[in-house]
Design an enzyme around this catalytic site. Structure first.
Site, PDB file in Angstrom:
ATOM      1  N   ARG A  18       9.825 -11.751  -8.853  1.00 33.47           N
ATOM      2  CA  ARG A  18      10.751 -12.759  -9.387  1.00 33.47           C
ATOM      3  C   ARG A  18      10.473 -13.031 -10.858  1.00 33.47           C
ATOM      4  O   ARG A  18      11.379 -13.247 -11.645  1.00 33.47           O
ATOM      5  CB  ARG A  18      10.592 -14.081  -8.626  1.00 33.47           C
ATOM      6  CG  ARG A  18      10.956 -14.009  -7.176  1.00 33.47           C
ATOM      7  CD  ARG A  18      10.622 -15.323  -6.482  1.00 33.47           C
ATOM      8  NE  ARG A  18      10.904 -15.226  -5.060  1.00 33.47           N
ATOM      9  CZ  ARG A  18      11.113 -16.278  -4.266  1.00 33.47           C
ATOM     10  NH1 ARG A  18      11.066 -17.488  -4.770  1.00 33.47           N
ATOM     11  NH2 ARG A  18      11.364 -16.109  -2.996  1.00 33.47           N
ATOM     12  N   GLU A  59      21.742 -13.935  -5.057  1.00 31.46           N
ATOM     13  CA  GLU A  59      21.623 -15.372  -5.272  1.00 31.46           C
ATOM     14  C   GLU A  59      21.061 -15.691  -6.656  1.00 31.46           C
ATOM     15  O   GLU A  59      20.257 -14.940  -7.185  1.00 31.46           O
ATOM     16  CB  GLU A  59      20.698 -15.978  -4.207  1.00 31.46           C
ATOM     17  CG  GLU A  59      20.637 -17.504  -4.269  1.00 31.46           C
ATOM     18  CD  GLU A  59      19.637 -18.108  -3.286  1.00 31.46           C
ATOM     19  OE1 GLU A  59      18.523 -17.593  -3.172  1.00 31.46           O
ATOM     20  OE2 GLU A  59      19.996 -19.108  -2.643  1.00 31.46           O
TER      21      GLU A  59
END
Lengths: 153, 455
Positions: B81, B148
Site C-alpha cells: 500500500r 477501491e
C-alpha cells in the site's frame, strides 16, 4: 496510580506507530492520556520508521522511552532496523511496544520472543499500564546510574 | 510455479487487458452491482487477503464455494500500500504468513489473472494506497474490474507524509485510466472509501469527502462509482446517510454515471463474544437493506481478535445474507425521522462541499487549500495534511454528532442543532466528563452496549 505530576522533573516520551501502520486512533488517545498524566509526549503519529524514532531521540535525548504501537501485524518487519539503531546508540533509551503483534485472529506465540530478540525492552498489553511501566523503567535506570556512580567513586 | 512465472514482467497494454476482461467469461463488478440493485437485494463482499499465492487462491475458492459472495476481494498488504515493495517482497520470500494482505505487485499480474480465472465472482482490490498507480496497473493487467480508494480517503487515514496534491494527482491518473478503459468498453467500478478512519466518522464528513472524490473521478472519466459509508451504529442516521448518496449523486454527478451506495458493516471496536459480534453483523446487514445499499462489506465474529480465518469469513457472509431474505419484507424504519435526518445531512454536506466546488476553481487545488485551512477536515487523521480539529461524540441515542466542528464552514443553525442534541436545549445537560473518557466510551459503544468487560 503514580503520575508524572507527582514526580519531580520533566518527563518526556517519544510515541509513534510502526512504519507500515496507519492506525492512529489508539495512538492519539494514548498521547492524550499520557499528557493528562503530566508527560510531555513527542507524538510522531502513524507510519514511523525506526530511523524517524532515532531522529526524534537525537532531538530529545532526555526521552525516558520510545513507545511504539503496531496494530497491523507487521511489527517485526517494521522494526527490522531496530537492532542496528540500538547497537549504534542512535536509540539509547528503552523501547516499549504494544498492540496487535502478529497477523491473524489466532496469535503467533513466537511474536513476543521475536520482538525481544529485536531489542524491544518491554511489551505492554494494556495502554493503561504505560505510566506504571514508565515508572518502573525509570526506577531501574536510576538504580543502574546510582550503582555506576558508586563504582566510579 | 517456476520462478520466472512469478516475475512481474512487462505489463500488457490497456487494449490487451480490455480484450482479456471481455473474454474472461465473467461479469464485471459494475454488472454485478447493477444486477443486485435490479433484483432488490444487497450484494455481499468479504474482505480477504493473505500473503502466499496458493493460500490466497485457496481462500477465494473456499469463500466462493461455501458462501457465494457477489464480489470477492484481494486485500493488499500494508507494505505494498505504501509502495514499500522491497519489504513486501522480502516478507513474501521469508515469512508470507506475516503479511496482512496479498502483495499483488510482488506476485505479478499473471498470478493475479490466475486468481481471477479461479473464481466466478469479480474481484475488487481493497488497499489504502495514497499513490496506487503501480498497483492499479497490475490489477488491470490481471483483469480486475473494481478498485477501491481516492485521493483524500486513501491518503488521510493511511499515511502521514504524503501531500494531498500528490495523492490527488496519483488518483487522477488512475481515474483517467478508468476513463480510457471505459472507452475500450470496460467499466471499472471505483469504490470511494467514505469510511475514512472508521471511528466515529460524522456522516456529513464521510459523504462530503465522497462527493468531492466523485466529482474528481467523473471529470476524469470514471463511469461507475460505489460510495462507501461506514455504519455508525444509529439506525435512523445510517439509513438517512445511505439514502443521501443517491440524492447527492443526482445533484453533483453526470447522469450517465452509475452510483451505488455501499455500507461497511461497523468498522470500529467490535464486541468480542461471538453472539454479540453476530448480532452486530446482522444489524449491519439489516441497515444496508433498509438504506437501499447496492452492496455490503461484511465483518466476522473474529473481528475483535484480528484478521479473520476462512471459517469466520464464510460464516459472516452467510449471516449477512439472512438479511436479504424475502421473509423480512415487513421490516421498516420510521420514515419521518429518516427524512428529517437526511435533510440535515444533506444540508451539512452542502455547507461543507459547496465552497470547495465553487465555479471557476480547480477542485483539486481547492481541496488541498481547504484541508490546510481546516474548512475540510476529518477526525483522527493519520496524515499531517488534515488538522483533525473535529471532535465527534455520540448523542443520547448513539448517533454521531459534532462536539467540535473545528473550522468546518457549518452554519449557525447546524452547529446549534448538534449542540442541542449533545447537551440538551438549555446548555450542558449532563456535567461534561473528561474528553478522553467520553471518546473512549463512544469508541467502545458496542462492547459497552453488550456489557462486555473492558479488556
Amino acid at each position: 496510580m503514580s503520575s508524572a505530576h507527582t514526580t519531580a522533573g520533566r518527563r518526556l516520551v517519544i510515541l509513534g506507530v510502526a512504519a507500515s501502520d496507519c492506525h492512529v486512533v489508539a495512538n492519539q488517545l494514548i498521547a492524550y492520556a499520557l499528557r493528562g498524566q503530566g508527560f510531555e509526549v513527542v507524538n510522531l503519529g502513524a507510519c514511523t520508521p525506526v530511523e524517524e524514532f532515532a531522529r526524534a531521540y537525537r532531538e530529545h535525548p532526555e526521552a525516558e522511552a520510545i513507545l511504539i504501537g503496531s496494530l497491523n501485524g507487521h511489527v517485526h518487519e517494521d522494526l527490522r532496523d531496530l537492532p542496528e539503531a540500538r547497537r549504534s546508540g542512535r536509540i539509547g533509551c528503552p523501547v516499549v511496544v504494544g498492540g496487535n503483534l502478529s497477523v491473524g485472529s489466532v496469535k503467533d506465540p513466537s511474536a513476543v520472543s521475536r520482538l525481544y530478540d529485536l531489542g524491544v525492552d518491554r511489551i505492554v498489553e494494556d495502554p493503561d499500564d504505560l505510566p506504571a511501566v514508565l515508572d518502573r523503567l525509570r526506577a531501574t535506570r536510576a538504580e543502574v546510574a546510582r550503582v555506576e556512580r558508586s563504582l566510579v567513586s | 510455479m517456476s520462478p520466472s512465472a512469478a516475475a512481474p514482467g512487462v505489463l500488457p497494454g490497456l487494449r490487451e487487458s480490455a480484450a482479456y476482461i471481455a473474454g474472461l467469461g465473467k461479469p464485471t463488478a459494475a454488472e454485478v452491482l447493477a444486477g443486485a440493485r435490479d433484483d432488490g437485494r444487497v450484494a455481499l463482499q468479504p474482505r480477504c487477503g493473505v500473503g502466499g499465492h496458493a493460500e490466497m487462491k485457496a481462500l477465494l475458492l473456499a469463500l466462493e464455494a461455501e458462501a457465494g459472495p457477489d464480489v470477492l476481494t484481494l486485500t493488499i498488504d500494508s507494505h505494498t500500500r505504501l509502495r514499500r515493495f522491497d519489504r513486501a517482497a522480502r516478507t513474501l520470500a521469508t515469512r508470507p504468513q506475516d503479511l496482512n494482505g496479498y502483495p499483488l505487485v510482488s506476485h505479478g499480474w499473471r498470478r493475479g489473472r490466475e486468481l481471477n480465472e479461479a473464481v466466478g465472482a469479480p474481484l475488487e482490490i481493497r488497499h489504502g494506497s495514497p499513490d496506487p498507480r503501480v498497483l492499479f496497473d497490475v490489477a488491470v493487467a490481471a483483469g480486475i474490474t473494481s478498485f477501491e480508494g481516492g485521493g483524500i480517503s486513501y491518503n488521510l487515514p493511511y499515511s502521514k507524509d504524503v501531500p494531498l496534491s500528490a495523492s490527488l494527482a496519483a488518483w487522477e491518473a488512475v481515474d483517467r485510466r478508468c476513463g480510457a478503459l471505459a472507452d475500450l468498453g470496460v467499466v471499472v467500478d471505483r469504490e470511494l472509501f467514505g469510511t475514512l478512519t472508521a471511528v466515529l466518522v460524522p456522516p456529513s464528513i464521510s459523504l462530503a469527502v465522497s462527493v468531492l472524490e466523485a466529482v474528481l473521478a467523473t471529470r476524469a472519466g470514471v463511469k461507475c462509482l460505489s460510495v462507501a459509508y461506514p455504519q455508525g451504529g444509529h439506525l435512523v442516521q445510517d439509513v438517512a446517510a445511505l439514502e443521501a448518496i443517491e440524492i447527492l449523486a443526482r445533484h453533483h454527478l453526470p447522469a450517465d454515471v452509475q452510483v451505488h451506495p455501499v455500507l461497511h458493516e461497523f468498522m470500529g471496536v467490535f464486541p468480542r463474544q461471538r453472539g454479540h459480534a453476530e448480532d452486530l453483523i446482522l444489524y449491519g446487514a439489516l441497515v444496508a437493506r433498509l438504506g437501499g445499499a447496492s452492496k455490503l462489506i461484511t465483518k466476522t465474529y473474529e473481528e475483535a481478535a484480528g484478521i479473520p480465518g476462512t471459517r469466520a469469513n464464510i460464516d459472516g457472509l452467510r449471516l449477512a445474507d439472512r438479511a436479504n431474505s424475502r421473509l423480512l419484507d415487513f421490516l421498516s424504519v420510521d420514515r419521518d425521522r429518516v427524512r428529517e435526518e437526511r435533510g440535515w445531512i444533506l444540508a451539512e454536506v452542502a455547507e461543507i462541499v459547496e465552497p470547495v466546488l465553487e465555479r471557476g476553481r480547480d477542485p483539486a487545488a481547492a481541496i488541498v487549500e481547504a484541508f490546510a485551512r481546516g474548512t475540510l477536515d476529518i477526525p483522527f487523521s493519520a496524515s499531517r495534511f488534515a488538522r483533525s480539529a473535529i471532535v465527534p461524540k455520540r448523542d443520547a441515542e448513539g448517533a454521531i454528532r459534532y462536539l467540535s466542528a473545528g473550522a468546518l464552514p457549518l452554519s449557525g443553525t447546524t452547529l446549534r442543532r448538534h449542540h442541542e442534541l449533545l447537551h440538551g436545549p438549555d446548555g450542558p445537560g449532563t456535567p461534561p466528563g473528561s474528553l478522553l473518557a467520553d471518546l473512549t466510551r463512544d469508541i467502545n459503544y458496542f462492547p459497552n452496549l453488550f456489557c462486555e468487560e473492558p479488556t
